[in-house]
Enzyme design. Structure first.
Site, PDB file in Angstrom:
ATOM      1  N   PHE A 101       0.835  -1.207   0.000  1.00 55.83           N
ATOM      2  CA  PHE A 101       0.000   0.000   0.000  1.00 55.83           C
ATOM      3  C   PHE A 101       0.866   1.251   0.000  1.00 55.83           C
ATOM      4  O   PHE A 101       1.798   1.381   0.791  1.00 55.83           O
ATOM      5  CB  PHE A 101      -0.908  -0.018   1.235  1.00 55.83           C
ATOM      6  CG  PHE A 101      -1.788   1.178   1.376  1.00 55.83           C
ATOM      7  CD1 PHE A 101      -2.704   1.527   0.384  1.00 55.83           C
ATOM      8  CD2 PHE A 101      -1.728   1.971   2.520  1.00 55.83           C
ATOM      9  CE1 PHE A 101      -3.528   2.632   0.528  1.00 55.83           C
ATOM     10  CE2 PHE A 101      -2.549   3.074   2.674  1.00 55.83           C
ATOM     11  CZ  PHE A 101      -3.452   3.406   1.673  1.00 55.83           C
ATOM     12  N   GLU A 102       0.572   2.171  -0.905  1.00 53.58           N
ATOM     13  CA  GLU A 102       1.232   3.473  -0.963  1.00 53.58           C
ATOM     14  C   GLU A 102       0.170   4.545  -0.740  1.00 53.58           C
ATOM     15  O   GLU A 102      -0.627   4.850  -1.632  1.00 53.58           O
ATOM     16  CB  GLU A 102       1.913   3.660  -2.324  1.00 53.58           C
ATOM     17  CG  GLU A 102       2.441   5.063  -2.620  1.00 53.58           C
ATOM     18  CD  GLU A 102       3.265   5.675  -1.504  1.00 53.58           C
ATOM     19  OE1 GLU A 102       2.702   6.527  -0.767  1.00 53.58           O
ATOM     20  OE2 GLU A 102       4.439   5.323  -1.357  1.00 53.58           O
ATOM     21  N   PRO A 103       0.106   5.115   0.470  1.00 59.30           N
ATOM     22  CA  PRO A 103      -1.014   5.990   0.825  1.00 59.30           C
ATOM     23  C   PRO A 103      -1.083   7.286   0.026  1.00 59.30           C
ATOM     24  O   PRO A 103      -2.117   7.942   0.020  1.00 59.30           O
ATOM     25  CB  PRO A 103      -0.791   6.274   2.317  1.00 59.30           C
ATOM     26  CG  PRO A 103       0.653   5.997   2.563  1.00 59.30           C
ATOM     27  CD  PRO A 103       1.022   4.903   1.606  1.00 59.30           C
ATOM     28  N   ARG A 104       0.003   7.671  -0.663  1.00 60.02           N
ATOM     29  CA  ARG A 104      -0.017   8.921  -1.439  1.00 60.02           C
ATOM     30  C   ARG A 104      -0.419   8.707  -2.896  1.00 60.02           C
ATOM     31  O   ARG A 104      -0.657   9.671  -3.615  1.00 60.02           O
ATOM     32  CB  ARG A 104       1.380   9.563  -1.416  1.00 60.02           C
ATOM     33  CG  ARG A 104       1.951   9.867  -0.043  1.00 60.02           C
ATOM     34  CD  ARG A 104       3.431  10.194  -0.155  1.00 60.02           C
ATOM     35  NE  ARG A 104       4.182   9.086  -0.704  1.00 60.02           N
ATOM     36  CZ  ARG A 104       5.376   9.191  -1.302  1.00 60.02           C
ATOM     37  NH1 ARG A 104       5.947  10.381  -1.424  1.00 60.02           N
ATOM     38  NH2 ARG A 104       5.991   8.125  -1.768  1.00 60.02           N
TER      39      ARG A 104
END
Length: 487
Positions: free
Chosen positions: A248-251
């Site tokens: 997961f890459e929140p940005r």
């Protein structure tokens, strides 16, 4: 009765999938009828696609809206077609140097504008409304660079929404409340399908929407579509499909758009042998995306097993343009055996419309776990330094008159010139050009240097490597797009 019902469902599912397979073959075979010929090179600009957008604006089949502007003031256009309740949203080139899918989008639009495949298009347009936002980062495309004029990666601006391009993407996604999203990119040509020598021509990802990588219906549907598209591509690029790590890459926009309720499919266009301008990969985008749109319209993806998503090999990055194995190299009186990994690196001309090559050794040593688009087993060959041609020449015309086959067979990789045209930044010949006072350094193989040397066996020079390009001196053809100038 239950068994009869299951059998009927199975036969229906097979029927729909077989129909889609047949359509896919027809799409691939008839592609040239719809290919947009005006944008056949990778370094396309906003000005190149504006006339195409104008044509669709004047076409009653399509709805075209200006939905925003880039930092540099270039328009961002949304092109829509169809009347169905399910909204499918495709956006491309949020990285300015990733144009393959932008080209494919205009091929798809040409297909939709044609009178062909009438029955299939009726089903698509009755069930779907399809929206295209091509070239989200036109300022980056102008410079053929990843980032926008703010210097940021748009695909890492989903939270702060600092750039106008990011705000436009979020606003359009929200206004459509899109059911399906296609996040279209290019990736490095040096990715391969894990533990194979095959390039990852296309790579997929159904982005995670949280750190736990949970699979809900939204993400699950994206996985099913990817399984469907992978099955299609195996027919045309067998073993050349990869799958991105789903941390997961929140940005990132893909992860957030998945989180916001749009089933998001990331597509990355990688490498394909002898396809520098990625036109075969463009065709694969066209075929697989249109087939996916059709299966969304028919809802045939619903019966696909999510488990097959994990069977797609993960992306790896272990490809070189040229790999040389087992070559003997003499250093300080000792002989060593080296593998060399060489990449032919593109350098843009100042107008960013074309490029030249400044190649580099990327790695050396034991490269047995790496692969090459081109591989030479150099066992028994010794690496020899390229020599300087004994005569100093006065003009490009004199260099052009040389017999390069003979020059290379004698081990000459450099030609000295008394003067150079001021604007010339590389050599158009299969030898490097050096200035009157330039001293060629002693060959010391190491990562980062320009790969230029010869391979000798039993006292005979059989191969040349000039600016990272391999020349078989037993043949007459020399394929070195350009060499270097050292003033």
């Amino acid at each position: 009765m239950k068994h009869l019902l299951l059998a009927a469902l199975f036969l229906y599912s097979c029927s729909v999938i077989c129909q889609t397979d047949n359509i896919t073959s027809q799409l691939y075979d008839t592609y040239e009828n719809y290919k947009e010929g005006s944008i056949g090179k990778r370094r396309i600009k906003r000005a190149d696609i504006q006339p195409l957008i104008d044509n669709f604006t004047a076409n009653d089949k399509f709805k075209v809206q200006t939905v925003g502007k880039s930092i540099g003031g270039k328009k961002l256009s949304l092109i829509s077609i169809g009347s169905g309740e399910t909204n499918v949203f495709l956006w491309s080139q949020m990285h300015g140097d990733e144009p393959t899918a932008t080209q494919a989008i205009f091929d798809i639009l040409n297909f939709f504008d044609s009178a062909d495949f009438k029955k299939e298009k009726e089903a698509i347009f009755a069930n779907l409304t399809i929206h295209f936002l091509p070239m989200l980062n036109p300022d980056g495309a102008e410079l053929f660079q990843r980032r926008n004029l703010l210097g940021i990666d748009i695909n890492r601006d989903a939270l702060r929404l600092q750039s106008p391009e990011s705000k436009t993407l979020k606003r359009v996604r929200d206004s459509l409340n899109a059911d399906f999203g296609f996040n279209l990119h290019d990736q490095s040509t040096y990715y391969n399908a894990e533990r194979t020598e095959k390039p990852a021509t296309i790579s997929y990802l159904a982005p995670a929407y949280n750190y736990e990588k949970d699979i809900n219906e939204t993400r699950g549907n994206a996985m099913k579509i990817i399984v469907f598209m992978n099955d299609i591509l195996q027919k045309y690029a067998p073993g050349q499909v990869g799958r991105y790590n789903d941390d997961f890459e929140p940005r990132a926009f893909g992860d957030n758009i998945q989180k916001w309720g749009t089933s998001t499919i990331l597509i990355e266009s990688g490498g394909y042998p002898n396809d520098i301008e990625k036109q075969e990969i463009r065709k694969l985008n066209y075929t697989s995306i249109l087939s996916a749109i059709y299966t969304i319209a028919k809802k045939s993806y619903e019966t696909i097993a999510i488990e097959k998503y994990e069977e797609i090999p993960e992306n790896d990055r272990k490809l070189f343009d040229l790999k040389i194995t087992g070559a003997s190299y003499n250093l300080m009186g000792n002989t060593y055996v080296l593998d060399l990994g060489i990449n032919q690196i593109e350098v843009d001309y100042p107008d960013h419309n074309s490029f030249w090559y400044s190649s580099r050794i990327l790695d050396q040593g034991d490269l047995s776990t790496y692969y090459g688009y081109e591989t030479l087993d150099a066992t028994g060959y010794t690496i020899k330094q390229a020599k300087v041609y004994p005569r100093t020449l006065n003009s490009f015309e004199e260099v052009k008159a040389l017999n390069f086959n003979d020059i290379l067979k004698q081990g000459f990789g450099y030609v000295r010139l008394s003067m150079f045209p001021a604007k010339r930044i590389n050599s158009p010949f299969p030898v490097h050009l050096i200035g009157a006072k330039y001293n060629v350094p002693e060959l010391n193989l190491s990562p980062g240097i320009n790969p230029t040397f010869f391979l000798e066996k039993n006292g005979v020079t059989e191969y040349a490597v000039i600016n990272g390009f391999l020349v078989n001196l037993k043949k007459t053809d020399i394929n070195v797009p350009n060499s270097m100038i050292f003033r």
